[in-house]
Design an enzyme around this catalytic site. Structure first.
Site, mmCIF file in Angstrom:
data_model
loop_
_atom_site.group_PDB
_atom_site.id
_atom_site.type_symbol
_atom_site.label_atom_id
_atom_site.label_comp_id
_atom_site.label_asym_id
_atom_site.label_seq_id
_atom_site.Cartn_x
_atom_site.Cartn_y
_atom_site.Cartn_z
ATOM 1 N N CYS A 1 5.792 4.938 9.013
ATOM 2 C CA CYS A 1 6.402 4.213 7.899
ATOM 3 C C CYS A 1 7.889 4.496 7.681
ATOM 4 C CB CYS A 1 5.626 4.489 6.616
ATOM 5 S SG CYS A 1 3.968 3.798 6.689
ATOM 6 N N LYS B 1 10.598 3.252 10.373
ATOM 7 C CA LYS B 1 10.729 1.804 10.536
ATOM 8 C C LYS B 1 11.093 1.105 9.221
ATOM 9 C CE LYS B 1 5.983 0.075 9.949
ATOM 10 N NZ LYS B 1 6.163 -0.459 8.614
ATOM 11 N N GLU C 1 0.838 -1.200 0.000
ATOM 12 C CA GLU C 1 0.000 0.000 0.000
ATOM 13 C C GLU C 1 0.877 1.256 0.000
ATOM 14 O OE1 GLU C 1 -3.296 0.413 -0.447
ATOM 15 O OE2 GLU C 1 -2.508 2.442 -0.599
ATOM 16 N N PHE C 2 0.516 2.215 -0.856
ATOM 17 C CA PHE C 2 1.329 3.432 -0.985
ATOM 18 C C PHE C 2 0.614 4.670 -0.460
ATOM 19 C CE2 PHE C 2 2.816 0.451 -4.195
ATOM 20 C CZ PHE C 2 4.177 0.437 -3.943
ATOM 21 N N LYS D 1 7.927 -1.548 -2.337
ATOM 22 C CA LYS D 1 7.392 -0.724 -1.244
ATOM 23 C C LYS D 1 8.526 -0.118 -0.413
ATOM 24 C CE LYS D 1 4.928 1.175 1.818
ATOM 25 N NZ LYS D 1 4.183 2.393 1.573
ATOM 26 N N LYS E 1 2.760 14.918 10.931
ATOM 27 C CA LYS E 1 2.538 15.782 9.771
ATOM 28 C C LYS E 1 1.086 16.262 9.826
ATOM 29 C CE LYS E 1 1.181 12.295 6.401
ATOM 30 N NZ LYS E 1 1.376 11.768 5.067
ATOM 31 N N ILE F 1 11.253 17.964 -1.058
ATOM 32 C CA ILE F 1 12.566 18.553 -0.757
ATOM 33 C C ILE F 1 12.415 19.709 0.233
ATOM 34 C CG2 ILE F 1 13.739 17.782 -2.851
ATOM 35 C CD1 ILE F 1 13.356 20.695 -3.935
ATOM 36 N N TYR F 2 11.406 19.591 1.096
ATOM 37 C CA TYR F 2 11.264 20.618 2.138
ATOM 38 C C TYR F 2 12.180 20.294 3.314
ATOM 39 C CZ TYR F 2 7.182 22.481 -0.232
ATOM 40 O OH TYR F 2 6.355 23.048 -1.148
HETATM 41 N N1 LIG Z 1 -0.059 4.116 8.034
HETATM 42 C C1 LIG Z 1 0.369 4.336 6.795
HETATM 43 O O1 LIG Z 1 0.413 5.466 6.313
HETATM 44 C C2 LIG Z 1 0.801 3.173 5.938
HETATM 45 C C3 LIG Z 1 0.936 3.354 4.556
HETATM 46 C C4 LIG Z 1 1.332 2.272 3.779
HETATM 47 C C5 LIG Z 1 1.613 1.049 4.380
HETATM 48 N N2 LIG Z 1 1.507 0.913 5.720
HETATM 49 C C6 LIG Z 1 1.766 -0.408 6.321
HETATM 50 O O2 LIG Z 1 0.516 -1.043 6.565
HETATM 51 C C7 LIG Z 1 0.589 -1.836 7.752
HETATM 52 C C8 LIG Z 1 -0.472 -1.397 8.741
HETATM 53 O O3 LIG Z 1 -0.201 -0.058 9.114
HETATM 54 P P1 LIG Z 1 -1.245 0.839 9.919
HETATM 55 O O4 LIG Z 1 -0.670 2.184 10.007
HETATM 56 O O5 LIG Z 1 -2.603 0.636 9.340
HETATM 57 O O6 LIG Z 1 -1.171 0.106 11.351
HETATM 58 P P2 LIG Z 1 -2.121 0.339 12.620
HETATM 59 O O7 LIG Z 1 -1.257 0.087 13.802
HETATM 60 O O8 LIG Z 1 -2.856 1.618 12.493
HETATM 61 O O9 LIG Z 1 -3.195 -0.841 12.514
HETATM 62 C C9 LIG Z 1 -2.885 -2.173 12.625
HETATM 63 C C10 LIG Z 1 -4.106 -2.890 13.191
HETATM 64 O O10 LIG Z 1 -3.891 -4.301 13.117
HETATM 65 C C11 LIG Z 1 -4.542 -4.872 14.229
HETATM 66 N N3 LIG Z 1 -4.086 -6.264 14.425
HETATM 67 C C12 LIG Z 1 -2.975 -6.739 15.022
HETATM 68 N N4 LIG Z 1 -2.947 -8.068 14.989
HETATM 69 C C13 LIG Z 1 -4.077 -8.476 14.359
HETATM 70 C C14 LIG Z 1 -4.615 -9.735 14.015
HETATM 71 N N5 LIG Z 1 -3.978 -10.864 14.303
HETATM 72 N N6 LIG Z 1 -5.795 -9.775 13.373
HETATM 73 C C15 LIG Z 1 -6.449 -8.631 13.059
HETATM 74 N N7 LIG Z 1 -5.990 -7.408 13.369
HETATM 75 C C16 LIG Z 1 -4.810 -7.320 14.006
HETATM 76 C C17 LIG Z 1 -4.222 -3.925 15.361
HETATM 77 O O11 LIG Z 1 -5.093 -4.097 16.461
HETATM 78 C C18 LIG Z 1 -4.403 -2.578 14.658
HETATM 79 O O12 LIG Z 1 -5.724 -2.094 14.792
HETATM 80 C C19 LIG Z 1 2.019 -1.695 8.256
HETATM 81 O O13 LIG Z 1 2.784 -2.739 7.749
HETATM 82 C C20 LIG Z 1 2.467 -0.383 7.667
HETATM 83 O O14 LIG Z 1 3.849 -0.305 7.501
HETATM 84 C C21 LIG Z 1 1.089 1.941 6.533
#
Ligand SMILES: NC(=O)c1ccc[n+]([C@@H]2O[C@H](COP(=O)([O-])OP(=O)(O)OC[C@H]3O[C@@H](n4cnc5c(N)ncnc54)[C@H](O)[C@@H]3O)[C@@H](O)[C@H]2O)c1
Length: 462
Positions: free
Chosen positions: A266, A269, A154-155, A210, A327, A256-257
């Protein structure tokens, strides 16, 4: 299509809601019972512009529902999206325990064909691990059920997540199966009408895409912060340099800010995890390590500038903070520069008086009630009775300022701007000591020690 999403966080909720909005029948599953209960009551646990109305509309239409029951979740969808968190492990690599827990649930309850889709950001090779874990559980159950695992990173970016999901530049799918390609085409067809956005590739290439995308964006930010530190020391204005290089189409203006370092769930980590993947295979990813260390250093600069302005003595001072989220347009505080600042201020004996339009509840959740953290209702109250102001997040409502008024509010006219929102000359002529990022004026003031300058300039002082 019947679709299940595991994980109802920023990615899971947006994915589930958007897919329901184009007519799919979606069940979102989460292990967090309180979160699911709130969602069932029509309460949205995160702030993301536009999400609430779209989500409620789809719940109302019967296309979107929530559960904590893995059996129900697995039974529902032919597509099983995994969108759970992948936080850093102790050594910086991505912790896959939540992803693999979902794989186990799917293996435990599936009894017909499923496409399992890794949407979480996961290291190269994770699809193989998910496949192996599901196969193991099925074997343990003594059943044989057909399934495929693909990668669909996901982007989206928080703050514009709906727009990114529905109008994203590309939809990357890593698979070598025609059956999966067909299912994914069907799932994303509503988003693929204007022009072909689906990019099918090898699973490992999709997984690496990704990380490469996030590492590239983080690199741009750290590069710019590095140059801004040089600009500051060389007496150049980074904002002029930014425009000077951004006009080159090979470089461009995006990302480039200069600022106070990247944060969020993201970039920090993912850069770390990719560097860790590299070292696990015996490759030293020197650039990635540098990107990370430049960022860590940058996050400390807000405190350093403030401390310099007060000659290192911040004990007993009250510091106004505008913006806490990492942000604008999100309530996400993960790895936010404001946290580095606040923790350093508390360690120095200062008090924080802060305002953020969306993330104050999250701030309270993280830090709890404490005497040295006062959260107020708006930016005006934040500066009332404060000794100095620090701007951490460039929310729109902070972008205009009556500098003369601000001067009358602060006990010491010190402003540290981590987002370069204002013109140093205007701030200076209003009588403020303005420390921005990579701007010549900052250097001139910091060289002399702002606190001394201010004392010297004070009416009646020698
Ligand atoms: N937040 C972003 O902007 C973004 C963008 C692209 C990709 N990602 C990636 O997407 C993934 C999720 O990120 P996020 O920000 O949505 O995380 P988040 O912490 O907001 O949500 C994760 C959810 O997963 C739930 N969870 C944990 N174990 C579970 C299980 N066994 N079954 C069902 N639910 C479970 C948690 O309770 C939590 O609600 C990560 O790998 C992240 O790197 C995040």
């Amino acid at each position: 299509m019947k679709i299940t999403i595991f994980g109802s966080g920023y990615v899971g909720l947006v994915t589930g809601t958007c897919l329901a909005d184009v007519g799919h029948d979606v069940v979102c599953m989460d292990v967090d019972a309180a979160k699911i209960e709130r969602l069932k009551q029509g309460e949205i646990p995160i702030y993301e512009p536009g999400l609430e109305s779209m989500l409620l509309r789809n719940v109302e239409a019967g296309r979107l529902s929530f559960t904590t029951d893995p059996r129900e979740a697995v039974a529902h969808g032919v597509l099983q999206f995994i969108a759970v968190g992948t936080p850093p492990d102790e050594d910086g690599s991505a912790d896959l325990k939540y992803v693999l827990a979902v794989a186990e649930s799917i293996g435990e309850y599936m009894d017909d064909y499923k496409v399992i889709i890794d949407k979480s950001t996961v290291p190269v090779g994770t699809a193989d691990r998910v496949h192996a874990r599901v196969a193991e559980v099925l074997k343990h159950r003594g059943v044989s059920v057909d399934f495929d695992v693909c990668s669909n990173p996901e982007f989206l970016k928080e703050g514009a997540a709906l727009e990114d999901f529905t109008r994203g530049a590309r939809i990357v799918v890593g698979t070598d199966s025609e059956k999966v390609r067909e299912r994914m085409r069907e799932c994303y067809a509503p988003y693929n009408r204007n022009h072909e956005k689906l990019m099918f590739m090898d699973v490992r290439a999709a997984e690496l895409t990704k990380y490469a995308a996030n590492a590239m964006l983080a690199t741009k930010i750290s590069f710019m912060n590095e140059i801004s530190n040089l600009a500051e020391r060389l007496g150049a204005d980074i904002e002029e340099v930014r425009r000077g290089i951004g006009s080159d189409p090979r470089i461009g203006y995006h990302f480039i800010y200069p600022g106070c370092g990247y944060g969020g769930s993201c970039f920090p980590k993912d850069v770390q995890a990719l560097a860790r993947t590299a070292s696990q295979i015996g490759y030293e990813a020197e650039l990635l390590t540098a990107v990370e260390s430049v960022n860590k250093r940058q996050k400390v600069t807000l405190f350093e500038k403030l401390s310099r302005a007060f000659d290192g003595d911040l004990a007993g001072k009250t510091i106004a903070v505008w913006g806490l989220a990492f942000k604008p347009n999100t309530d996400d505080m993960r790895d936010a520069p404001s946290r580095t600042l606040m923790e350093a201020l508390w360690a120095a004996g200062a008090k924080v008086q802060a305002y953020d339009p969306e993330s104050m509840r999250e701030t309270r959740r993280i830090y709890g009630e404490r005497d040295d953290l006062v959260l107020v209702a708006d930016r005006i109250q934040a500066v009332k009775g404060a000794d100095a102001l620090v701007i951490c997040t460039e929310w729109k409502e902070f972008r205009t300022l009556d500098a003369g008024w601000l001067k009358t509010q602060l006990a010491f006219p010190v402003v540290v701007d981590g987002r370069n929102l204002f013109e140093p000359s205007a701030m200076k002529s209003a009588g403020l000591m303005y420390y921005a990022v990579g701007r010549g004026d900052t250097l001139a003031l910091s060289r002399q020690g702002a606190f001394h300058v201010w004392h010297r300039c004070r009416p009646g002082s020698a």
